[in-house]
Design a protein around this motif. Sequence first.
Motif, short mmCIF file in Angstrom:
data_model
loop_
_atom_site.label_atom_id
_atom_site.label_comp_id
_atom_site.label_asym_id
_atom_site.label_seq_id
_atom_site.Cartn_x
_atom_site.Cartn_y
_atom_site.Cartn_z
N TYR A 1 22.40 42.97 17.51
CA TYR A 1 22.61 41.70 16.82
C TYR A 1 23.40 41.95 15.54
CZ TYR A 1 21.56 36.97 15.27
OH TYR A 1 21.66 35.66 14.89
N GLY A 2 24.63 41.44 15.51
CA GLY A 2 25.50 41.63 14.36
C GLY A 2 25.53 40.40 13.47
N TRP B 1 20.73 53.37 28.83
CA TRP B 1 20.44 52.00 29.25
C TRP B 1 20.86 50.98 28.20
CZ3 TRP B 1 16.70 50.24 25.90
CH2 TRP B 1 15.91 51.22 25.27
N LEU B 2 21.07 51.42 26.97
CA LEU B 2 21.53 50.49 25.94
C LEU B 2 23.04 50.20 26.05
CD1 LEU B 2 19.54 51.68 22.79
CD2 LEU B 2 19.16 49.63 24.18
N LEU B 3 23.74 50.99 26.87
CA LEU B 3 25.17 50.74 27.07
C LEU B 3 25.43 49.35 27.66
CD1 LEU B 3 26.31 54.19 28.47
CD2 LEU B 3 27.11 53.11 26.36
N ASP B 4 24.45 48.81 28.37
CA ASP B 4 24.62 47.50 29.00
C ASP B 4 23.82 46.40 28.31
OD1 ASP B 4 26.44 48.39 31.04
OD2 ASP B 4 24.74 49.46 31.91
N ALA B 5 23.32 46.69 27.12
CA ALA B 5 22.61 45.67 26.34
C ALA B 5 23.61 44.66 25.78
CB ALA B 5 21.83 46.33 25.20
N PRO B 6 23.24 43.40 25.70
CA PRO B 6 24.17 42.42 25.15
C PRO B 6 24.36 42.58 23.64
CG PRO B 6 22.06 41.40 25.63
CD PRO B 6 21.98 42.81 26.12
N ILE B 7 25.55 42.19 23.19
CA ILE B 7 25.87 42.17 21.76
C ILE B 7 26.11 40.72 21.37
CG2 ILE B 7 27.48 42.88 19.95
CD1 ILE B 7 28.23 45.28 21.75
N TYR B 8 25.41 40.28 20.34
CA TYR B 8 25.61 38.95 19.77
C TYR B 8 25.96 39.11 18.30
CZ TYR B 8 23.56 36.95 23.96
OH TYR B 8 23.32 36.59 25.26
N VAL B 9 26.86 38.26 17.82
CA VAL B 9 27.23 38.28 16.41
C VAL B 9 27.03 36.90 15.83
CG1 VAL B 9 29.08 38.66 14.74
CG2 VAL B 9 28.90 40.15 16.74
N TYR C 1 31.79 26.80 10.97
CA TYR C 1 32.01 28.24 10.87
C TYR C 1 30.71 29.03 11.01
CZ TYR C 1 36.15 26.12 8.91
OH TYR C 1 37.24 25.32 8.71
N SER C 2 29.68 28.35 11.46
CA SER C 2 28.37 28.96 11.66
C SER C 2 28.07 28.96 13.16
CB SER C 2 27.31 28.16 10.89
OG SER C 2 26.05 28.74 11.06
N GLU C 3 27.99 30.14 13.74
CA GLU C 3 27.72 30.23 15.18
C GLU C 3 27.19 31.60 15.53
OE1 GLU C 3 31.08 30.21 17.86
OE2 GLU C 3 32.26 31.47 16.55
N ILE C 4 26.66 31.70 16.73
CA ILE C 4 26.28 32.98 17.31
C ILE C 4 27.12 33.13 18.57
CG2 ILE C 4 24.44 34.35 18.36
CD1 ILE C 4 22.47 32.80 16.56
N ALA C 5 27.87 34.24 18.66
CA ALA C 5 28.78 34.45 19.78
C ALA C 5 28.42 35.73 20.53
CB ALA C 5 30.22 34.54 19.27
N TYR C 6 28.62 35.69 21.83
CA TYR C 6 28.39 36.85 22.70
C TYR C 6 29.65 37.72 22.69
CZ TYR C 6 27.78 39.57 26.97
OH TYR C 6 27.69 40.60 27.87
N TYR C 7 29.47 39.04 22.56
CA TYR C 7 30.61 39.96 22.48
C TYR C 7 30.58 41.07 23.52
CZ TYR C 7 33.03 38.04 18.51
OH TYR C 7 33.78 37.22 17.71
N GLY C 8 29.87 40.88 24.60
CA GLY C 8 29.88 41.91 25.65
C GLY C 8 28.79 42.94 25.44
#
Length: 163
Positions: free
Chosen positions: A74-75, A120-128, A137-144
């Motif tokens: 989570y970024g 196994w963390l290589l395939d964990a989702p990244i959200y920012v 300008y306030s959001e949470i986006a998926y980044y792969g």
Amino acid sequence: MSKFKPEKLSVKYIPPATAFEPVDSRKYTLTHSDMTGELYLSIGNSYDYQAINYKMRDEVLADWITVNGEYLLYGKAYISNGEFDKNMSRIRYMIFKKEMDLALTGLIYGDRSFYTNYPWLLDAPIYVQFASVYPEYSEIAYYGTPRKYLNIARRKRIDKTQV
């Protein structure tokens, strides 16, 4: 997007964190130099607050968290808490969006040894989370996933050796 250059990345571990542990409470602080294009990554149990330029606020923070028993990275990108007007917030938001792939590539590549013990963390989702008082300008986006960014870094290294 700016190109990732592994030779321009410096990594610092803040004890007791190492290249291999911990997973829980593992935090990342990524800063950069506009002058040199260098990236600076600190990895520890807390953010590297000393590395943050509180006037610019152009760092990317991230940590491993669990949601419903699954890990995700989570970024956070700081846009504005009101100290930047709406136009400056829009510019900051656009820059963060444009450069986020570079930031995440540096963050993931800089901690690549970590994934040796936790593949196994290589395939964990990244959200920012883009944090702003202005709703647009306030959001949470998926980044792969981290795998995506390690592949990007690997391709850059291969491209460089073929030149």
